[in-house]
Design a protein around this motif. Structure first.
Motif, mmCIF file in Angstrom:
data_model
loop_
_atom_site.group_PDB
_atom_site.id
_atom_site.type_symbol
_atom_site.label_atom_id
_atom_site.label_comp_id
_atom_site.label_asym_id
_atom_site.label_seq_id
_atom_site.Cartn_x
_atom_site.Cartn_y
_atom_site.Cartn_z
ATOM 1 N N ASP A 1 0.895 -1.247 0.115
ATOM 2 C CA ASP A 1 0.059 0.053 -0.121
ATOM 3 C C ASP A 1 0.774 1.094 0.034
ATOM 4 N N GLN A 2 1.332 1.727 -1.036
ATOM 5 C CA GLN A 2 2.206 2.554 -1.225
ATOM 6 C C GLN A 2 1.644 4.027 -0.612
ATOM 7 N N PHE B 1 -0.168 4.307 1.913
ATOM 8 C CA PHE B 1 0.025 4.501 3.358
ATOM 9 C C PHE B 1 1.386 4.557 3.641
ATOM 10 N N PRO C 1 -8.219 -7.071 1.927
ATOM 11 C CA PRO C 1 -8.244 -5.841 2.170
ATOM 12 C C PRO C 1 -8.059 -5.309 3.511
ATOM 13 N N LYS D 1 1.107 -3.274 4.138
ATOM 14 C CA LYS D 1 -0.299 -3.247 3.527
ATOM 15 C C LYS D 1 -1.325 -2.282 4.200
ATOM 16 N N GLY D 2 -0.786 -1.308 5.028
ATOM 17 C CA GLY D 2 -1.738 -0.298 5.694
ATOM 18 C C GLY D 2 -2.561 -1.039 6.555
ATOM 19 N N ASN D 3 -1.975 -2.282 7.084
ATOM 20 C CA ASN D 3 -3.035 -2.769 8.067
ATOM 21 C C ASN D 3 -2.946 -2.321 9.334
#
Ligand SMILES: Nc1nc2c(c(=O)[nH]1)N[C@H]1C(S)=C(S)[C@@H](COP(=O)(O)OP(=O)(O)OC[C@H]3O[C@@H](n4cnc5c(=O)[nH]c(N)nc54)[C@H](O)[C@@H]3O)O[C@H]1N2
Ligand SMILES: Nc1nc2c(c(=O)[nH]1)N[C@H]1C(S)=C(S)[C@@H](COP(=O)(O)OP(=O)(O)OC[C@H]3O[C@@H](n4cnc5c(=O)[nH]c(N)nc54)[C@H](O)[C@@H]3O)O[C@H]1N2
Ligand SMILES: [Mo]
Length: 762
Positions: A308-309, A311, A356, A386-388
């Motif tokens: 997730d670039q 983020f 997601p 991944k912005g998790n």
């Protein structure tokens, strides 16, 4: 001590059923019967984890619905039954047994003697514990604490059942006394999670809530056995699996609870025998292989351009060095070091890349290794890529152990408190807190060994059995001047004592706690940072018991007779302790009012709003080299060296052994077992059922444990599993997690030899 062995009762046979189900209910009722609990005890179960009842002393998993039906689980029932037992270890019991004779008994037998009923003092001449009045007990402790040449010659341990109120007063007393020697069970448990996450996201706690479990699309469970240790978590995993959430398990052992589960509280599961498949993908890395596995997942994310670039650019730093590190690792290395095939790692990475929102859960299989901090930081790196974090259904979820271990840390039970915390404490109470860090558990044992501990005071727990290197630790405990244990039940720590020794019996969480101004409730914080009330509902096991806050207040009055702090005023009504907490600890504003709302309140977690109070105000990606095989452990010429993990059976709560069965692993009637891959059995020339001795390798020599039965098991080659505390004698004291100091209880290099025939297990 030898385990009572009845060869007819021993049975090793794979368990074919799902976790939970009727066996779970049967075992719950058996636990109640064994403890002599009928009507009222059974009713007590119905009140655990409800709004007006007490918090289950079993584990730190949060309550799903505090207002509705009871939430019980088999192992919660065992924990409550153990506390609510009808049996008593009273003065007649201690008059009957010399300490030397008690030492010959098993841990199971010691705990099975029932609740402690009055304070006891050790009498050297007769080798018996004898009754002592509370006043005399506290004057003895006060005298020894005041006589210490320096406050750092006293050590104050805490186990994670202690309430927020008791913990807050306890750490305040310890700092007023003049030391930060506050080792706790976190040092043996999730310390590495705190170290890793604080550096990366600015808080050492997990960020997810139960609502996130409802939203998430992928849950990864690393190094955790919830079927046994957090059974209520299986309810969440079941619901998630049913709605199509992918569940990836990473565990060297196949744990039944992570494969299939029948919910004991769902009529359909019970009546029709249906069960839910939990894991969509079950990976069995080798012990310690998680770091390489996570490298592999990160490698896939980079190769597939699945990060997730946006983020990463906005919220993180450290991408370039991380990427460089990942690029240097080859798939061949990753396969060898993880013990997994590239295709397996890719399958997990695909689930992760496509989800997601993902949650990563982990337990002791991750935290009790030399490279635990690095592994947890890689785990957090993968989440961040991944912005998790800070979005619905996503984030880190270290699953805590003891029911208030997280709260105790929040309250300041920590040997390395921050300056900001101590400043607030000093301002609120006019103290000058000591600033030098204190001892963690391993350092405390080292200080005992050096004869530098005059007073060892334990608020709960079973220090002698929970800690590594049993032989050395036991010798170290005997070097102490005075040892004091605040306990509910008899355990080995009472028997391995200093020159003087006291046992102070306390109320359990399920019991009424009457103080000057009426019956009191305490508060606890669960693994997801929910703070709520817990009030006892049963009469005390004995009229002589004191609550933990009362014991701390009496301790403070005895040791610090000139203290200006309002100890007795606080004790009169615990609301006042909570007001004091609100003065010092952020997030506890209007504590008394908010904690009385149904379900309590949630402590703020900055990462939930994507705020990261780190050194750079960003979430930090941290690069770590792969596992370095050449650790300080020696290799043994001409011997097959294995990695041994020490885990919990289904019938124990840490050092409290309820029975000799480990139902889901198909082991019945004995605990001195070593689980081993069938090909390794063959390679060594052994057969299942053979008796072996286990020898651990370390730079300062070998350690030995004898008389273990070999059990063929689905475990990677080169890996072994056994139970603690029987194997703690094998864990070297200075083999600890880098930067966290946690003993490496899940990766002990060992070799096996045939046990000489006729030798009794020692
Ligand atoms: N009934 C019950 N409940 C408990 C407890 C109890 O003793 N009994 N203890 C409480 C406490 S204090 C705690 S901390 C928790 C502990 O709960 P868990 O974290 O589940 O503890 P363990 O039984 O030590 O199990 C560790 C798991 O990690 C796996 N493992 C070992 N090494 C590795 C590895 O290198 N990699 C991976 N991926 N996995 C590995 C093991 O196979 C095992 O499944 O439970 C709490 N709840
Ligand atoms: N080899 C190996 N060693 C380990 C582990 C491992 O996986 N492998 N796990 C480690 C972990 S995660 C942990 S958390 C530690 C646990 O270490 P501890 O917390 O020190 O040990 P417990 O066995 O939980 O403590 C049990 C005792 O607590 C007392 N007790 C019970 N309830 C109460 C109460 O309400 N108040 C008071 N005052 N006392 C009470 C009883 O007397 C009982 O005998 O062990 C660690 N040791
Ligand atoms: Mo723990």
């Amino acid at each position: 001590m030898s385990e009572t062995k009845d060869s007819k009762a021993i049975r090793i046979q794979p368990y074919a059923k799902p976790a939970g189900g009727w066996d779970s209910l049967k075992r719950s009722y058996q636990a109640l019967r064994e403890e002599g609990i009928v009507g009222p005890g059974a009713r007590a179960m119905l009140r655990t984890n409800q709004n007006d009842g007490f918090d289950c002393p079993g584990c730190a998993w949060p309550d799903r619905n505090p207002n509705s039906t009871f939430e019980f689980c088999e192992n919660g029932v065992k924990a409550v039954a153990a506390e609510a037992t009808a049996k008593r270890a009273d003065r007649a019991f201690f008059a009957e047994h010399r300490v030397q004779d008690l030492l010959a008994q098993t841990d199971l037998w010691l705990e099975a003697q029932g609740r402690l009923t009055e304070p006891m003092v050790y009498d050297q001449a007769s080798d018996h514990y004898q009754p002592i009045g509370w006043d005399q007990a506290f004057s003895l402790i006060g005298a020894r604490l005041r006589a210490a040449a320096n406050p750092n010659r006293a050590v104050f341990y805490t186990s994670g059942r202690t309430s927020n109120e008791a913990a807050f007063l306890y750490q305040l007393f310890v700092r007023a006394y003049g030391t930060n020697n506050l080792p706790d069970c976190s040092n043996l448990c999730h310390e590495a999670s705190g170290v890793a996450l604080t550096e990366q996201i600015g808080s050492g706690k997990g960020s997810v809530t139960l609502e996130d479990f409802e939203q998430t699309q992928a849950i990864f469970v690393f190094g955790q056995n919830p079927g046994t240790n957090h059974p209520r978590m299986l309810g969440e995993l079941r619901a998630a699996a049913k709605r199509g959430c992918r569940i990836v398990v990473v565990n060297p052992l196949r744990e039944r609870g992570l494969e299939r589960f029948a919910h004991p509280q769902h009529p359909a599961d019970m009546l029709f025998g249906t069960a839910t498949e939990i894991a969509s993908l079950y990976l069995q890395p080798r012990i310690g292989g998680d770091l390489a596995f996570l490298h592999g997942v990160a490698k896939c994310l980079f190769d597939w351009q699945a990060i997730d670039q946006a983020f990463v650019d906005q919220y993180t730093d450290g991408l370039a060095p991380l990427r460089a590190q990942i690029d240097t690792s080859s798939w061949a290395d990753l396969e060898v070091q993880s013990g997994l095939q590239r295709a397996e790692i890719e399958a997990a990475a695909r689930i992760y890349a496509q989800s997601p929102a993902s949650i990563f859960c982990w337990g002791m299989g991750i935290t009790q290794h030399r490279r635990s901090v690095a592994t947890i930081q890689m785990l957090m790196n993968v989440l961040l890529l991944k912005g998790n974090i800070g979005k619905s259904g996503a984030g880190p979820c270290p699953v805590r152990g003891h029911s208030n271990v997280q709260g105790d840390r929040t309250m300041g039970i920590y040997e390395k408190p921050s300056a900001a915390f101590l400043d607030r404490l000093d301002r609120a109470f006019g103290l000058e807190s000591p600033r030098a860090p204190g001892f963690d558990v391993v350092q405390a044992i080292q200080a005992m060994q050096a004869g530098a501990v005059d007073v060892f005071f334990a608020m709960g727990g079973n220090f002698a059995q929970a800690t590594p290197d049993a032989a050395r630790t036991h010798a170290a405990l005997r070097q102490c001047g005075l040892t004091v244990h605040v306990s509910t039940k008899l355990n080995r720590s009472h028997l391995i004592h200093g020159r003087e020794a006291l046992i102070l019996p306390c109320l359990g969480r399920s019991e009424f706690d009457p103080q000057a101004e009426g019956r009191q409730a305490v508060t606890v914080e669960d693994s997801m940072s929910m703070v709520h009330l817990s009030a006892g509902i049963r009469p005390a096991a004995s009229e002589h018991l004191l609550s933990e806050p009362a014991i701390v207040v009496r301790l403070a009055l005895a040791a610090l007779p000139d203290s200006q702090l309002p100890w007795l005023h606080w004790l009169g009504h615990y609301d006042r302790i909570r007001d004091a907490i609100a003065l010092v600890i952020p997030g506890f504003e209007q504590f008394n009012e908010r904690v009385r709302r149904p379900g309590g309140f949630h402590l703020p977690h900055p990462a939930r709003e994507r705020r990261f109070p780190t050194a750079t105000s960003k979430a930090r990606l941290v690069a770590h080299a792969l596992w370095d095989e050449a650790g300080p452990a020696a290799t043994a010429a001409n011997k097959m060296v294995f990695q041994l993990m020490t885990v919990r059976s289904h019938d124990q709560y840490n050092t409290t052994v309820y029975g000799l069965d480990d139902r889901y692993r198909g082991i019945k009637g004995l605990r001195r077992v070593v689980m081993i891959h069938p090909d390794d059995l063959a390679a060594l020339g052994f057969q299942a059922g053979d008796l072996v001795d286990v020898h651990s390798l370390w730079h300062d020599g070998e350690r030995h444990a004898s008389g273990f039965t070999l059990v063929a098991y689905q475990i990677p080659r080169g890996n072994l599993a056994s139970y603690f505390p029987e194997t703690n004698v094998l864990v070297p004291l200075d083999s600890v997690a880098e930067r966290a100091g946690t003993p490496t209880s899940k990766s002990i290099p060992v070799w096996l030899s045939a046990s000489p025939v006729g030798t009794e297990p020692s």
